[in-house]
Enzyme design. Structure first.
Site, short mmCIF file in Angstrom:
data_model
loop_
_atom_site.label_atom_id
_atom_site.label_comp_id
_atom_site.label_asym_id
_atom_site.label_seq_id
_atom_site.Cartn_x
_atom_site.Cartn_y
_atom_site.Cartn_z
N ASP A 16 -9.45 5.92 -4.08
CA ASP A 16 -8.40 5.10 -3.44
C ASP A 16 -7.30 5.95 -2.81
O ASP A 16 -7.02 7.05 -3.27
CB ASP A 16 -7.81 4.16 -4.50
CG ASP A 16 -7.02 3.01 -3.88
OD1 ASP A 16 -7.21 2.73 -2.67
OD2 ASP A 16 -6.22 2.39 -4.60
N ASN A 64 -13.59 -5.84 -0.30
CA ASN A 64 -13.15 -5.08 0.88
C ASN A 64 -13.57 -5.68 2.22
O ASN A 64 -13.10 -5.25 3.27
CB ASN A 64 -13.62 -3.61 0.78
CG ASN A 64 -12.84 -2.78 -0.23
OD1 ASN A 64 -13.40 -1.88 -0.87
ND2 ASN A 64 -11.56 -3.07 -0.43
C1 IPE Z 1 -10.74 -0.37 -4.79
O1 IPE Z 1 -9.68 -0.06 -3.96
C2 IPE Z 1 -12.02 -0.30 -4.02
C3 IPE Z 1 -12.43 1.02 -3.58
C4 IPE Z 1 -11.81 2.16 -3.79
C5 IPE Z 1 -13.66 1.05 -2.84
P1 IPE Z 1 -8.82 -1.19 -3.23
O2 IPE Z 1 -7.81 -0.48 -2.43
O3 IPE Z 1 -9.72 -2.11 -2.50
O4 IPE Z 1 -8.16 -1.96 -4.45
P2 IPE Z 1 -6.86 -2.83 -4.51
O5 IPE Z 1 -6.93 -3.83 -3.40
O6 IPE Z 1 -5.69 -1.90 -4.35
O7 IPE Z 1 -6.87 -3.45 -5.88
C1 IPE Z 2 -9.97 3.39 -0.56
O1 IPE Z 2 -8.83 3.66 0.18
C2 IPE Z 2 -11.18 3.17 0.29
C3 IPE Z 2 -11.67 1.78 0.28
C4 IPE Z 2 -11.17 0.81 -0.43
C5 IPE Z 2 -12.79 1.48 1.15
P1 IPE Z 2 -7.93 2.49 0.74
O2 IPE Z 2 -8.38 2.17 2.12
O3 IPE Z 2 -7.87 1.36 -0.18
O4 IPE Z 2 -6.52 3.22 0.81
P2 IPE Z 2 -5.09 2.56 0.56
O5 IPE Z 2 -5.14 1.97 -0.82
O6 IPE Z 2 -4.91 1.52 1.62
O7 IPE Z 2 -4.15 3.70 0.68
MG MG Z 3 -6.62 0.94 -1.76
#
Ligand code: IPE
Ligand code: IPE
Ligand code: MG
Length: 234
Positions: A16, A64
């Site tokens: 993340d 997602n």
């Molecule tokens: C969790 O991250 C999913 C992945 C890293 C693939 P998210 O960014 O989607 O989670 P939330 O929305 O902060 O809980």
């Molecule tokens: C994790 O990084 C990757 C996926 C969830 C696909 P994020 O895209 O959630 O990154 P932040 O949380 O917005 O920084």
């Molecule tokens: Mg995220």
């Protein structure tokens, strides 16, 4: 890394912080995903080099799909690029498996996923499970459906169902998770490995995934090594 560390058998990582990493640099979110994908490859090799048997990474959750279409497409295209490269994985000793619901994926992506899973990587040191369109709840639903089919066909009866039956029908085919690492400062599971995390140790870190280094991984391993796992005992 210190010598006397107790290594976890199975590490899960919630990759993340890609979006925030890109935003900080005034870049599009997808450039964060690109850098994150490179970090993933480096961490997989590091796991192999130090002898972690199972690594599960959260790449795309069932939630997602709520993201803008171009971001979702960008992530899927990065996955395509990574999988095409797998053709060069002959002696990498890293087996790739996917966990999650495959039904919504395009045929070409599905083919690449299957090719990667069947690739000859030499003797397997590390199995990497990529959680793609994965949700912990969906995984349990999947398991229940598989079990229901076996009951309907008379293969098993309801009395036969125990924890092993549920675990044995999950997408994940590896032992439950010992250590879950979440970078980016968030301290939640976000529907990752619900069943498999019943007795996981958690290490939350402030670093954003694209900045995550071997030293950060070592830090998490050292932290894990200090934990006293009791599994309900004394
Ligand atoms: C969790 O991250 C999913 C992945 C890293 C693939 P998210 O960014 O989607 O989670 P939330 O929305 O902060 O809980
Ligand atoms: C994790 O990084 C990757 C996926 C969830 C696909 P994020 O895209 O959630 O990154 P932040 O949380 O917005 O920084
Ligand atoms: Mg995220």
């Amino acid at each position: 890394m210190t010598d006397k560390i107790i290594l976890p058998e199975h590490v899960g990582i919630i990759m993340d912080g890609n979006g925030r990493w890109a935003k900080k640099r005034g870049l599009p979110r997808n450039s964060g995903h690109k850098k994150g994908a490179e970090v993933f490859e480096n961490v997989s090799r590091y796991c192999r080099d130090i002898g972690i048997k199972y690594l599960t990474v959260y790449a795309f959750s069932t939630e997602n799909w709520k993201r803008p279409k171009d971001e979702v497409e960008g992530i899927m295209n990065l996955m395509r690029g990574y999988l095409k490269n797998m053709a060069n994985a002959k002696n990498e000793h890293i087996a790739v498996r996917f966990i999650g619901d495959r039904t919504p994926f395009d045929k070409d992506l599905l083919e690449l996923m299957e090719e990667a899973e069947n690739a000859d990587v030499g003797e397997i040191t590390t199995t990497v499970q990529i959680a793609l369109n994965y949700g912990g709840r969906d995984e349990i639903v999947h398991s229940v459906r598989e079990i229901a089919k076996k009951i309907a066909s008379g293969e098993i009866s309801p009395e036969d169902i125990d924890e092993e039956t549920i675990a044995g029908n999950l997408y994940s085919k590896v032992p439950e998770c010992d250590l879950i690492i979440r970078p980016s400062g968030e301290e939640r599971l976000s529907n990752f490995l619900l069943w498999e995390s019943a007795y996981s140790e958690f290490v939350f870190m402030d670093v954003l995934w694209p900045d995550f280094t071997k030293a950060d991984f070592d830090f998490a391993l050292e932290e894990y090594s200090k934990r006293n796992r009791r599994f309900g005992g004394v």
